[in-house]
Design an enzyme around this catalytic site. Structure first.
Site, PDB file in Angstrom:
ATOM      1  N   GLU A 141       1.382   1.664   2.039  1.00 25.93           N
ATOM      2  CA  GLU A 141       0.182   0.323   1.585  1.00 25.93           C
ATOM      3  C   GLU A 141      -1.839   0.898   2.338  1.00 25.93           C
ATOM      4  O   GLU A 141      -1.512  -0.736   3.057  1.00 25.93           O
ATOM      5  CB  GLU A 141       1.074  -0.972   0.630  1.00 25.93           C
ATOM      6  N   ASP A 147      -1.598 -13.617  -3.300  1.00 26.70           N
ATOM      7  CA  ASP A 147      -1.241 -13.895  -1.716  1.00 26.70           C
ATOM      8  C   ASP A 147      -0.793 -15.374  -1.670  1.00 26.70           C
ATOM      9  O   ASP A 147      -1.384 -16.091  -1.830  1.00 26.70           O
ATOM     10  CB  ASP A 147      -1.918 -12.605  -1.154  1.00 26.70           C
TER      11      ASP A 147
END
Lengths: 443, 257
Positions: B32, B43
């Site tokens: 990724e 996040d």
């Protein structure tokens, strides 16, 4: 597509929040038509918050600018701004949904205070996220929230302002949604928030519409309101949207001038379409799609995205958006204080500052309603500081209108210079040019 | 066990990301590649800080494409998927971005703030360009929706192990394991279920795989390991990549324990 205003709005949010926002939408749609909910809401809005607010014909200001100016006095509400309309509604909704805790973001601190207030009233736990930069410039509101029993969580990330507080509140929401409702304070964010906030704030426009017909027997020619996320503006505009002859003007924060790059003018400046905080809307961003840092003297307008419905109203040309600089807003702050005896919030001062420009296009029988969204008590300290700084920095020409003319509690002799300010109001541009020239020299 | 590491491109600089990706490639099913965004709402602290460092050091979408080109030229064949927020794609131009991905031999994209069916036009464009949009399922996703997401699986399905944000967590709770079991049952055996958000060691990875996942996605933990080697001047000091490799070997070894 659900929750759109034309192409704008939407629900660009993590998968975790998809079912949460669906649940919220269902609860909201149910509450909206629930007699008991509406009865309770009205009770607290009238008996507790102080609705309805007056639509005041500002005689002195009207005389000065040669046009009929009415002020919608949201500044007179409990906690000092329109924010309480939405927080009472949403915290009541949270209670109906069985939530134990509410969270909120805040820029100027007004929404944080209003949420803390409603949470105290309805007995819910309350955490408020606030950027450290905002906490610094709105210290008084930090104390108010604490006194009201809320926990203030200071965010030191990014630009340390409203944007970063929203990031953190969204993260909290995605973690604790089971027992927590996020009381979003402006007409932004993912669907259904822009619609929820509009619904609860529309009481401003509903009252104003009825009041102006009572006072003048007709609708106004213009509505003017400042636009950060855009909740007070959409609250005033919404009930007039179908009245095609009523022109609607949103005032964005021009900061130190568009050309300086230090501003929060998304539509009237150099924003372009993008996605932030769950909504497709006009945004201040760089070429790579990174969100730009914004600037405004007023924390409540210091935000890189505009509420999606405003983007739509702009696109279909139903409303227009212009910007007012820090310097112009500061002058208007003093102007309203001196001419009407009303100290406005710096946010609302942006709307006032547009009056001399607008009045030039009007005849004396035309009617302007300005949403005076908040009172200026919270800004007294910062205005005093700016005035003092400028006095000592020597970069500004006093004639251009350093409104306080020196340290805040200056001698009366100095204060006497102030009447010249009235003519200065339209000259903010000069100031901006001067400032941007300085910027240019630096870079 | 399938292993998908997340690399925050440009943290603390692209040279390091480049070296890190080369080191990770032999161990990885897919890598990724995170394109940093200024406001990463999905996040936790670790990736927020990594994105900040990367942006401060001037990483851009174009520079990341240039790095990928170099990696491909050097014979790195591991499939890549981008992980980024929707504004990066939107700002670049939806179709332009997809075209650019195709020519860069990147296989797919994960967009944590673009839930399934939010932008059907983009989904159709991706289909047209042969780019897989990896979709996420969360513990609270309704069964009907989860089924639909699984039916539309491209490359793999990303299971969000817990509520909240990314970031290493000490424990994987029973709720997470039950969630994996539940989705495996719903998915049947031909869907690829990779689990991310909070996995930070070999024991957790093993638990997740035993519960029915095909593999794990690990990002924050890797950043936690190498970020200790970032000097006060912002440059990497010696030894970071070796530490990451040691950790990855542990993860890969977990299933053989």
């Amino acid at each position: 597509m659900n929750g759109r205003f034309g192409e704008f709005g939407g629900r660009y949010i993590s998968e975790l929040l998809v079912p949460v926002l669906e649940e919220l939408e269902i609860a909201f749609e149910k509450a909206k038509v629930d007699d008991e909910f509406n009865k309770k809401l009205l009770h607290y809005l009238t008996k507790y918050a102080g609705r309805e607010t007056p639509l005041y014909f500002a005689e002195n200001l009207s005389k000065k600018f040669g046009v009929k100016i009415y002020l919608k006095r949201e500044d007179l509400l409990h906690t000092g701004a329109h924010k309480i309309n939405n927080t009472i509604g949403q915290v009541l909704l949270a209670k109906y949904m069985g939530k134990k805790r509410v969270i909120a973001e805040t820029g100027a601190g007004q929404h944080g205070v209003a949420t803390a207030t409603a949470a105290a009233l309805f007995g819910l736990q309350c955490d408020v996220y606030m950027g450290s930069e905002d906490a610094k410039r709105q210290k008084l509101n930090v104390y108010r929230m604490k006194i009201l029993g809320a926990t203030v969580k200071i965010i030191d990330a990014g630009s340390k302002t409203l944007k970063d507080a929203i990031n953190e509140a969204l993260r909290d929401y995605a973690t604790n949604f089971k027992d927590t409702h996020y009381v979003l304070g402006s007409a932004l964010g993912p669907h259904p928030y822009p619609s929820i906030v509009k619904h609860f704030q529309s009481i401003i426009g509903k009252e104003a519409r009825k009041q102006i017909i009572e006072a003048e027997g007709k609708l106004p020619n213009y509505l003017v309101a400042c636009v950060g996320g855009g909740s007070n503006a959409i609250g005033l505009f919404a009930p007039f949207i179908n009245d095609k002859n009523v022109k609607m003007i949103g005032i964005e924060a021009g900061g130190e001038g568009i050309e300086s790059g230090k501003h929060a003018a998304r539509i009237s400046g150099d924003g372009r379409k993008g996605v932030l905080h769950g909504s497709l809307t006009y945004l201040l961003q760089n070429n790579d799609g990174q969100i730009k840092e914004t600037h405004s003297v007023s924390a409540g307008l210091d935000y890189p995205a505009i509420g999606p419905e405003h983007s739509y109203l702009h696109k279909i040309k139903r409303a227009s958006y212009v910007s007012i600089t820090d310097a112009e807003a500061l002058e208007a702050f003093h102007l309203l204080s001196k001419t009407e005896g009303i100290i406005p919030a710096l946010e609302s001062a942006h709307a006032i500052a547009y009056l001399p420009k607008l009045a030039k296009q009007c005849n004396e029988n035309e009617i302007i309603i300005v949403n005076l969204s908040g009172r200026g008590d919270k800004d007294v300290e910062i205005v005093a500081k700016i005035s003092t700084d400028r006095e000592f920095s020597g970069i500004r020409d006093r004639q251009i209108g350093d409104p306080i003319c020196g340290p805040f509690f200056a001698s009366s002799e100095k204060l006497e210079i102030c009447p010249t300010r009235q003519t200065d109001l339209t000259r903010g541009q000069t100031d901006v040019k001067h400032m941007s020239e300085l910027e240019g020299e630096k870079s | 066990m399938m292993f998908v590491p997340y690399v925050c491109c440009g943290d603390p600089n692209l040279e390091f990301s480049y070296q890190l990706i080369k080191k990770l490639a032999p161990y990885s099913t897919i890598i990724e590649l995170g394109i940093p965004f200024s406001d990463p709402i999905a996040d936790g602290k670790t990736i927020q800080m990594a994105a900040n460092r990367a942006l401060k050091n001037g990483v851009t979408v174009e520079k990341i494409f240039a790095m990928i080109k170099l990696l491909r030229k050097e014979g790195i064949k591991t499939p890549f998927v981008f992980m980024t927020y929707y504004n990066i794609v939107y700002s670049y131009g939806k179709e332009k971005f997809l075209e650019r991905i195709t020519t860069s031999s990147v296989q797919g994209i994960i967009i944590p703030d673009l839930p399934f069916e939010e932008d059907p036009e983009f989904e159709n464009l991706a289909e047209k360009h042969g780019i897989g949009i990896v979709k996420l399922i969360a513990p609270n996703t309704e069964e009907k929706r989860a089924k639909k997401i699984l039916t539309n699986e491209k490359l793999f399905t990303y299971l969000v192990s817990t509520t909240g944000t990314t970031g290493a967590k000490r424990e994987i709770g029973n709720e997470s394991l039950d969630f994996v079991k539940r989705i495996r049952k719903l998915a049947g055996n031909d869907k690829k279920l990779y689990v991310g958000f909070g996995i930070s060691n070999a024991a957790q990875a093993k638990e997740i795989v035993n519960a029915g996942a095909d593999g794990v996605i690990i990002g924050s933990r890797i950043i936690d390991i190498y970020s200790k080697f970032i000097g006060t001047d912002g440059e990497m000091t010696i030894g970071a990549i070796e530490q990451v490799e040691k950790f990855v070997k542990e993860i890969k070894g977990a299933e053989n324990d």
